[in-house]
Design an enzyme around this catalytic site. Structure first.
Site, PDB file in Angstrom:
ATOM      1  CB  SER A  19      -0.915   0.028   1.248  1.00  0.00           C
ATOM      2  OG  SER A  19      -0.140   0.133   2.439  1.00  0.00           O
ATOM      3  N   GLY A  20       0.236   2.405  -0.184  1.00  0.00           N
ATOM      4  CA  GLY A  20       0.871   3.703   0.007  1.00  0.00           C
ATOM      5  C   GLY A  20       2.124   3.943  -0.807  1.00  0.00           C
ATOM      6  CG  ASP A  66       6.386  -9.797  10.650  1.00  0.00           C
ATOM      7  OD1 ASP A  66       6.673  -8.588  10.838  1.00  0.00           O
ATOM      8  OD2 ASP A  66       5.877 -10.513  11.531  1.00  0.00           O
ATOM      9  CB  VAL A  67       9.883  -5.318   8.570  1.00  0.00           C
ATOM     10  CG1 VAL A  67       9.693  -5.191   7.074  1.00  0.00           C
ATOM     11  CG2 VAL A  67       8.830  -4.513   9.338  1.00  0.00           C
ATOM     12  CE1 TYR A 159       4.576   6.777  11.535  1.00  0.00           C
ATOM     13  CE2 TYR A 159       4.976   9.138  11.638  1.00  0.00           C
ATOM     14  CZ  TYR A 159       4.861   7.968  10.907  1.00  0.00           C
ATOM     15  OH  TYR A 159       5.038   8.008   9.535  1.00  0.00           O
ATOM     16  CE  LYS A 163       7.994   6.353  10.028  1.00  0.00           C
ATOM     17  NZ  LYS A 163       8.411   5.409   8.965  1.00  0.00           N
ATOM     18  CB  THR A 194      -0.847   6.757   2.278  1.00  0.00           C
ATOM     19  OG1 THR A 194      -0.826   7.003   3.695  1.00  0.00           O
ATOM     20  CG2 THR A 194       0.237   7.593   1.600  1.00  0.00           C
TER      21      THR A 194
END
Length: 255
Positions: A19-20, A66-67, A159, A163, A194
């Site tokens: 996605s995105g 799966d990271v 989040y 990041k 997104t």
């Protein structure tokens, strides 16, 4: 962009490709000649993306990843290499968000976001670099961070921390791997529509917030393609350790 950002002869892996940004990056890499390994947990979406790329004349294959799992990351690289050879371009794009205030965020939220956004980026980049070094080749790794790694916003403490970690990790990797011919940069998107941000953009508060930025709007997906390709391709051969905002000036917006 087809000549300046020529990706022929490159093998690329795009994580979070269901996605995105991941979908967009996979398509533009393939359109410029790269063989693309698309990776995510939702394999059905990956297979549809591969079919679309192949229908347009590109080369791609899908691998489950799966990271947050080292075993899954290794297995995905094994399958990608078996299909196309050593992977020398990485779009490290898998990410999640959980919009809770700093007082309401809990341990489960922290683990989910940080494991995906930071640990996952670390594991994919490290696996890619190990294989490039073993093969005696260089490459380019583009870690997707965010402008929230450079500044903060309400209800995004976890989040933002993840990041910001991606940005510092990127700089450390660039410092250590530069002499091995591996460039590592971070792309810091602002507000784009997104799957992750769709619900956010529906609110009147979001429209007011975006309207206060220098360009006064969200970004269109095409507007992040050239910045990404600059970092991923040989056109950016003297760029490493960079955290590049693509945000319509959001980072410099008036308080």
């Amino acid at each position: 962009m087809t000549t300046e950002f020529d990706m022929r002869g490159k093998v690329a892996m795009v994580t979070g490709a269901s996605s995105g940004f991941g979908v967009n990056f996979a398509k533009i890499l393939a359109a410029r000649g790269a063989k693309v390994v698309v990776a995510a947990r939702r394999v059905d979406r990956l297979e549809a993306l591969v079919a679309e790329i192949q229908a347009a004349g590109g080369e791609a294959c899908a691998v489950a990843m799966d990271v947050t799992s080292a075993e899954s990351v290794t297995a995905a690289f094994d399958k990608g290499e078996a299909a196309f050879g050593t992977i020398t371009v990485i779009s490290n794009n898998a990410g999640v968000a959980d919009g809770k205030s700093a007082l309401k965020a809990d341990e489960a939220s922290w683990d989910w976001v940080v494991d995906t956004n930071l640990k996952g980026v670390w594991m994919v980049a490290q696996e890619a670099a190990k294989r490039m070094v073993a093969a005696g080749v260089g490459g380019s790794i583009v870690n997707t961070a965010s402008i929230l790694g450079l500044r903060v916003s309400f209800a995004q403490s976890v989040y933002s921390a993840s990041k910001a970690g991606v940005i510092q990790l990127t700089k450390a990797q660039a410092l250590e791997w530069g002499r091995k011919g591996i460039r590592v940069n971070a792309l810091c998107p602002g507000y784009f529509l997104t799957e992750m941000t769709e619900m956010l953009f529906d609110s009147p508060e979001s429209a007011k917030f975006l309207g206060s930025s220098p360009l006064g709007r969200a970004g269109n997906m095409d507007e992040i393609s050239a910045p990404f390709l600059l970092l991923a391709s040989d056109a950016g051969s003297y760029l490493t350790g960079v955290a590049m905002p693509v945000d319509g000036g959001q980072c410099i917006g008036s308080m």
